[in-house]
Design an enzyme around this catalytic site. Structure first.
Site, PDB file in Angstrom:
ATOM      1  N   LYS A 200       0.640   4.596   6.942  1.00  0.00           N
ATOM      2  CA  LYS A 200       0.076   5.435   5.867  1.00  0.00           C
ATOM      3  C   LYS A 200       0.697   6.821   5.916  1.00  0.00           C
ATOM      4  O   LYS A 200       1.383   7.177   6.861  1.00  0.00           O
ATOM      5  CB  LYS A 200      -1.446   5.587   6.054  1.00  0.00           C
ATOM      6  CG  LYS A 200      -2.231   4.301   6.030  1.00  0.00           C
ATOM      7  CD  LYS A 200      -2.427   3.752   4.641  1.00  0.00           C
ATOM      8  CE  LYS A 200      -3.095   2.402   4.702  1.00  0.00           C
ATOM      9  NZ  LYS A 200      -2.363   1.335   4.057  1.00  0.00           N
TER      10      LYS A 200
ATOM     11  N   SER B   3       0.806  -1.221   0.000  1.00  0.00           N
ATOM     12  CA  SER B   3       0.000   0.000   0.000  1.00  0.00           C
ATOM     13  C   SER B   3       0.838   1.269   0.000  1.00  0.00           C
ATOM     14  O   SER B   3       0.340   2.322  -0.369  1.00  0.00           O
ATOM     15  CB  SER B   3      -0.942   0.002   1.195  1.00  0.00           C
ATOM     16  OG  SER B   3      -0.240   0.276   2.371  1.00  0.00           O
TER      17      SER B   3
END
Lengths: 159, 172
Positions: free
Chosen positions: B81, B34
């Site tokens: 993230k 990701s």
């Protein structure tokens, strides 16, 4: 001879100083771990949990149940406030993931995965999940076990 | 006398170790794709990053920082993230239920760099700052990837109130 003795003394003082610092660090770390992972005391303020908990009551809390994800219905928990992480809130767990909670006269809301629905015992004066919605379980810090102060209201907190 | 000494060392050594990990930081493996290309750019090797706990103590984070946080969907899972927006920012979302979101108080908008292959705020909405556990400050392994992680906000994903490309930006 005198100089030699002074050096010896200063070495001893140094050793003593380092030893003291070491002891402080050791016990400091032990205390940190206990308060961070086992249990600690929390001073509550605000009316949102009346009549169970009044302002300025002190609670004994434990961190093991939330850490293992064993939070149940009716537990009183301490969590980080979702809108301000530096502040803590003390509320009762009303709904667990997958359940439906009654929010209004005839309106229901389901609690999403990984979240809990919190509500204060003082329905009319509490800022809780009714205003900011379900909160992520990751924000839960600890579960309150009992009231320890003031002395005359020492009692276990039951679900 | 030797054995009690050993137990005494463990009794104090373990808390000292845990406290260091808890306050200063620790090294963690990055799983998944990701955050490509910033982390794990190559399929064959996984990056190990140093997660700096000290840096997020006061929740003073900036846009563009890479942070680790507890997943809002599953409290036992940690995700890594990039911070895209802080409270008050207006975000043009990607495949979220509303096209434009204003990040509420005490929340942030996080996204993976690998758009479309990341479970992020476009999926579960703004997340509370309280879930953030640490900031990723450098890549420590493999050796050919040794580097500090710089704050970087992709121009195309900058909040609308900061970028000049949008009408809303000009209106501000």
């Amino acid at each position: 001879m005198g100089v030699y003795r002074n050096i010896l003394l200063s070495q001893n003082a140094q050793r003593y100083f380092l030893g003291t610092v070491g002891t402080f660090i050791k016990y400091g770390c032990l205390a940190h771990c206990t308060f961070q992972f086992v249990g600690d005391f929390v001073l509550c303020s605000g009316p949102s949990m009346e009549p169970t908990i009044h302002s300025d009551d002190i609670l004994l809390t434990e961190h093991i149940t939330p850490w293992m994800g064993q939070i149940r219905h009716g537990d009183i928990i301490i969590a980080k406030c979702p809108s301000n992480p530096k502040q803590q809130i003390c509320k009762r767990v009303i709904g667990l993931p997958g359940e439906t909670v009654k929010v209004g006269f005839a309106s229901y809301k389901s609690v999403p995965r990984g979240h809990v629905w919190l509500q204060g015992d003082n329905n009319s004066n509490s800022l809780d999940s009714r205003s900011y919605g379900p909160i992520p379980q990751g924000l839960i810090k600890s579960r309150a076990i009992c009231k320890v102060w003031p002395i005359k209201s020492v009692s276990m907190l039951v679900s | 006398m030797k054995i009690p000494n050993f137990f005494k060392s463990v009794f104090f050594g373990v808390p000292v170790g845990i406290t260091i990990v808890d306050i200063i930081g620790y090294i963690a493996r990055v799983d998944g794709i990701s955050m490509q290309p910033a982390l794990n750019p190559d399929r064959t090797q996984t990056d190990y990053v140093f997660l700096n706990r000290w840096a997020t103590k006061g929740y003073e984070i900036k846009r563009g920082d890479i942070v680790s946080l507890i997943s809002p969907k599953d409290p036992s899972q940690k995700i890594i993230k990039r911070i895209i927006g802080l409270e008050g920012d207006v975000i043009a979302t990607l495949k979220y239920k509303s096209d434009i979101v204003r990040v509420p108080e005490g929340h942030c908008w996080i996204e993976g760099d690998h758009t479309g292959h990341s479970m992020d705020s476009n999926n579960f909405g703004p997340v509370s700052l309280g879930l953030i556990t640490a900031k990723a400050s450098c890549i420590v392994w493999p050796p050919n990837r040794w580097q500090f992680i710089n704050s970087f906000l992709p121009e195309s994903r900058a909040p609308l109130n900061l970028s000049s490309r949008s009408i809303i930006g000009i209106a501000y």
